[in-house]
Design an enzyme around this catalytic site. Structure first.
Site, PDB file in Angstrom:
ATOM      1  N   ASN A 150     -70.577  36.352  -2.220  1.00 15.04           N
ATOM      2  CA  ASN A 150     -69.462  35.937  -3.076  1.00 15.04           C
ATOM      3  C   ASN A 150     -68.220  36.667  -2.573  1.00 15.04           C
ATOM      4  O   ASN A 150     -68.081  37.869  -2.789  1.00 15.04           O
ATOM      5  CB  ASN A 150     -69.763  36.321  -4.538  1.00 15.04           C
ATOM      6  CG  ASN A 150     -68.569  36.070  -5.441  1.00 15.04           C
ATOM      7  OD1 ASN A 150     -67.595  35.422  -5.043  1.00 15.04           O
ATOM      8  ND2 ASN A 150     -68.640  36.575  -6.667  1.00 15.04           N
ATOM      9  N   TRP A 151     -67.366  35.929  -1.919  1.00 15.09           N
ATOM     10  CA  TRP A 151     -66.193  36.580  -1.308  1.00 15.09           C
ATOM     11  C   TRP A 151     -65.072  36.864  -2.301  1.00 15.09           C
ATOM     12  O   TRP A 151     -64.101  37.512  -1.972  1.00 15.09           O
ATOM     13  CB  TRP A 151     -65.658  35.695  -0.166  1.00 15.09           C
ATOM     14  CG  TRP A 151     -66.552  35.645   1.025  1.00 15.09           C
ATOM     15  CD1 TRP A 151     -67.746  36.294   1.192  1.00 15.09           C
ATOM     16  CD2 TRP A 151     -66.331  34.915   2.241  1.00 15.09           C
ATOM     17  NE1 TRP A 151     -68.276  36.005   2.424  1.00 15.09           N
ATOM     18  CE2 TRP A 151     -67.421  35.163   3.090  1.00 15.09           C
ATOM     19  CE3 TRP A 151     -65.313  34.065   2.695  1.00 15.09           C
ATOM     20  CZ2 TRP A 151     -67.524  34.597   4.367  1.00 15.09           C
ATOM     21  CZ3 TRP A 151     -65.405  33.503   3.949  1.00 15.09           C
ATOM     22  CH2 TRP A 151     -66.504  33.770   4.780  1.00 15.09           C
ATOM     23  N   LYS A 152     -65.207  36.322  -3.500  1.00 15.62           N
ATOM     24  CA  LYS A 152     -64.158  36.510  -4.523  1.00 15.62           C
ATOM     25  C   LYS A 152     -62.803  36.066  -3.947  1.00 15.62           C
ATOM     26  O   LYS A 152     -62.775  35.144  -3.133  1.00 15.62           O
ATOM     27  CB  LYS A 152     -64.169  37.955  -5.029  1.00 15.62           C
ATOM     28  CG  LYS A 152     -65.588  38.403  -5.419  1.00 15.62           C
ATOM     29  CD  LYS A 152     -65.659  39.670  -6.183  1.00 15.62           C
ATOM     30  CE  LYS A 152     -67.117  39.962  -6.525  1.00 15.62           C
ATOM     31  NZ  LYS A 152     -67.297  41.110  -7.385  1.00 15.62           N
ATOM     32  N   HIS A 212     -69.391  33.947 -13.492  1.00 14.73           N
ATOM     33  CA  HIS A 212     -69.311  35.320 -12.983  1.00 14.73           C
ATOM     34  C   HIS A 212     -68.611  36.193 -14.033  1.00 14.73           C
ATOM     35  O   HIS A 212     -67.723  35.715 -14.737  1.00 14.73           O
ATOM     36  CB  HIS A 212     -68.540  35.334 -11.656  1.00 14.73           C
ATOM     37  CG  HIS A 212     -68.651  36.656 -10.957  1.00 14.73           C
ATOM     38  ND1 HIS A 212     -67.857  37.724 -11.301  1.00 14.73           N
ATOM     39  CD2 HIS A 212     -69.476  37.094  -9.979  1.00 14.73           C
ATOM     40  CE1 HIS A 212     -68.196  38.760 -10.551  1.00 14.73           C
ATOM     41  NE2 HIS A 212     -69.180  38.408  -9.740  1.00 14.73           N
ATOM     42  N   SER A 272     -73.081  45.855  -6.027  1.00 11.60           N
ATOM     43  CA  SER A 272     -73.116  46.870  -4.970  1.00 11.60           C
ATOM     44  C   SER A 272     -74.374  46.798  -4.103  1.00 11.60           C
ATOM     45  O   SER A 272     -74.870  47.815  -3.624  1.00 11.60           O
ATOM     46  CB  SER A 272     -72.940  48.282  -5.544  1.00 11.60           C
ATOM     47  OG  SER A 272     -71.695  48.382  -6.208  1.00 11.60           O
ATOM     48  N   GLY A 289     -68.800  46.262  -7.662  1.00 13.69           N
ATOM     49  CA  GLY A 289     -67.655  46.842  -6.969  1.00 13.69           C
ATOM     50  C   GLY A 289     -67.468  48.325  -7.232  1.00 13.69           C
ATOM     51  O   GLY A 289     -66.434  48.897  -6.916  1.00 13.69           O
ATOM     52  N   GLU A 338     -66.354  38.242 -13.790  1.00 12.84           N
ATOM     53  CA  GLU A 338     -64.885  38.265 -13.654  1.00 12.84           C
ATOM     54  C   GLU A 338     -64.278  37.021 -14.282  1.00 12.84           C
ATOM     55  O   GLU A 338     -63.185  37.066 -14.835  1.00 12.84           O
ATOM     56  CB  GLU A 338     -64.516  38.406 -12.160  1.00 12.84           C
ATOM     57  CG  GLU A 338     -64.819  39.824 -11.671  1.00 12.84           C
ATOM     58  CD  GLU A 338     -65.271  39.917 -10.225  1.00 12.84           C
ATOM     59  OE1 GLU A 338     -65.007  38.996  -9.444  1.00 12.84           O
ATOM     60  OE2 GLU A 338     -65.900  40.939  -9.882  1.00 12.84           O
ATOM     61  N   GLY A 378     -71.058  40.879  -3.072  1.00 13.37           N
ATOM     62  CA  GLY A 378     -69.608  40.839  -2.954  1.00 13.37           C
ATOM     63  C   GLY A 378     -69.154  41.524  -1.680  1.00 13.37           C
ATOM     64  O   GLY A 378     -69.232  40.983  -0.574  1.00 13.37           O
ATOM     65  N   GLY A 379     -68.700  42.770  -1.822  1.00 14.24           N
ATOM     66  CA  GLY A 379     -68.090  43.524  -0.722  1.00 14.24           C
ATOM     67  C   GLY A 379     -68.855  43.480   0.595  1.00 14.24           C
ATOM     68  O   GLY A 379     -68.271  43.258   1.659  1.00 14.24           O
ATOM     69  N   GLU A 390     -76.173  40.315 -12.821  1.00 16.71           N
ATOM     70  CA  GLU A 390     -75.156  41.220 -12.290  1.00 16.71           C
ATOM     71  C   GLU A 390     -74.713  42.188 -13.388  1.00 16.71           C
ATOM     72  O   GLU A 390     -73.842  41.841 -14.202  1.00 16.71           O
ATOM     73  CB  GLU A 390     -73.942  40.423 -11.794  1.00 16.71           C
ATOM     74  CG  GLU A 390     -74.264  39.453 -10.679  1.00 16.71           C
ATOM     75  CD  GLU A 390     -73.074  39.238  -9.744  1.00 16.71           C
ATOM     76  OE1 GLU A 390     -73.319  39.151  -8.541  1.00 16.71           O
ATOM     77  OE2 GLU A 390     -71.919  39.195 -10.220  1.00 16.71           O
TER      78      GLU A 390
HETATM   79  P1  13P Z   1     -70.177  43.832  -5.131  1.00 24.14           P
HETATM   80  O1  13P Z   1     -71.343  43.521  -4.237  1.00 24.14           O
HETATM   81  O2  13P Z   1     -68.895  44.001  -4.396  1.00 24.14           O
HETATM   82  O3  13P Z   1     -70.489  44.930  -6.085  1.00 24.14           O
HETATM   83  O4  13P Z   1     -69.955  42.510  -6.033  1.00 24.14           O
HETATM   84  C1  13P Z   1     -71.043  41.970  -6.682  1.00 24.14           C
HETATM   85  C2  13P Z   1     -70.649  40.666  -7.245  1.00 24.14           C
HETATM   86  O5  13P Z   1     -69.893  40.591  -8.192  1.00 24.14           O
HETATM   87  C3  13P Z   1     -71.165  39.458  -6.588  1.00 24.14           C
HETATM   88  O6  13P Z   1     -70.905  38.322  -7.329  1.00 24.14           O
END
Ligand code: 13P
Length: 257
Positions: free
Chosen positions: A9-11, A97, A215, A175, A99, A236-237, A169
């Site tokens: 997930n690149w956000k 998600h 993470s 993050g 967010e 994500g990251g 999640e």
């Molecule tokens: P991180 O892997 O950056 O913690 O993000 C997780 C996430 O929200 C994936 O959707």
């Protein structure tokens, strides 16, 4: 046997240029054989055409969106429909998600509508649930996740449930560099599968993939996906760079041996 899914997930990162570069680099860093797993990246909408080009060259890397409209088409300014996503070769759409829930006020009922619309058009929803830190500290995390899960999959048939991917999640692990321990992840994933069993029957629940997100990175992925009810990751990251994304694919492929 459930096939592991490694989904990035690149956000709101990586526009079209970065996306083209990601796929170029991935062509050299990706393990040659990832046939035992499913892999996907979910760039921002604007980068999906580049991802589609990348997917044409690397067909084992599926693509997905980070959101999808609950509506078919028409006067819904700023929305993107499931049909449009299919036109760009998307196989997946992330829904609900944390967010989206936190910053854009999405509710379980809205997320459920998005899931049904995605399924209607042959997109696999990756639908997210997870508690915030306060809820875990006050030991309400199971109740919160149960409520979210029953809300976002309300009224689903068994067939629709089977086609859905759930992502657990824990918001406190997103993050932050803080990851749920493998035991914490397994405990919640097992609980999620039990709820799914109550909703759709155990046979169906056994087929539904439950991803862990928060993470996850090459350093901790192996011990997380070793858990019996963890069927991959929503990352994500660590999915933004082709090297670490490739490393995650390699670990999942090896674990599926
Ligand atoms: P991180 O892997 O950056 O913690 O993000 C997780 C996430 O929200 C994936 O959707």
């Amino acid at each position: 046997m459930r096939k592991l899914l490694i989904a990035g997930n690149w956000k709101m990162n990586q526009g079209p240029e970065d996306t083209a570069q990601f796929f170029e680099a991935l062509a050299t860093s990706k393990p040659a054989d990832i046939s035992r797993i499913d892999a996907a990246v979910c760039p921002p909408f604007i980068s999906l055409p580049e991802a589609k080009n990348g997917n044409a060259k690397l067909p084992d890397i599926a693509i997905g969106a980070q959101n999808v409209s609950s509506e078919e088409n028409g006067a819904f300014t700023g929305e993107v429909s499931a049909t449009m996503l299919k036109e760009l070769n998307c196989d997946y759409a992330i829904t609900g998600h944390s967010e989206r829930r936190e910053y854009f006020g999405e509710t379980d009922a809205q997320i459920c509508k998005k899931n049904l619309k995605a399924l209607e058009h042959g997109l696999t929803p990756i639908t997210c649930v997870g508690e915030v830190l306060d809820q875990r500290k006050s030991e309400r995390h199971f109740k919160v996740v149960e409520e979210q899960l029953t809300g976002v999959m309300k009224g689903f048939s068994k067939e629709q449930a089977e086609k859905t991917v759930v992502a657990y999640e824990p918001v406190w692990a997103i993050g932050t560099g803080e990851t749920a321990t493998p035991d914490q992840a397994q405990e919640m994933h097992k609980f999620i599968r039990e709820i799914l069993g109550k909703m759709f029957g155990d046979q169906t629940a056994e087929k539904i993939r439950i991803l862990y997100g928060g993470s996850m990175k090459p350093g901790n992925a192996a011990e997380l996906i070793d858990q019996p009810d963890v069927d991959g990751g929503l990352i994500g990251g660590a999915s933004l760079k082709s090297d670490s994304y490739s490393e995650l694919l390699k670990i999942a492929q090896e674990k599926s041996g």
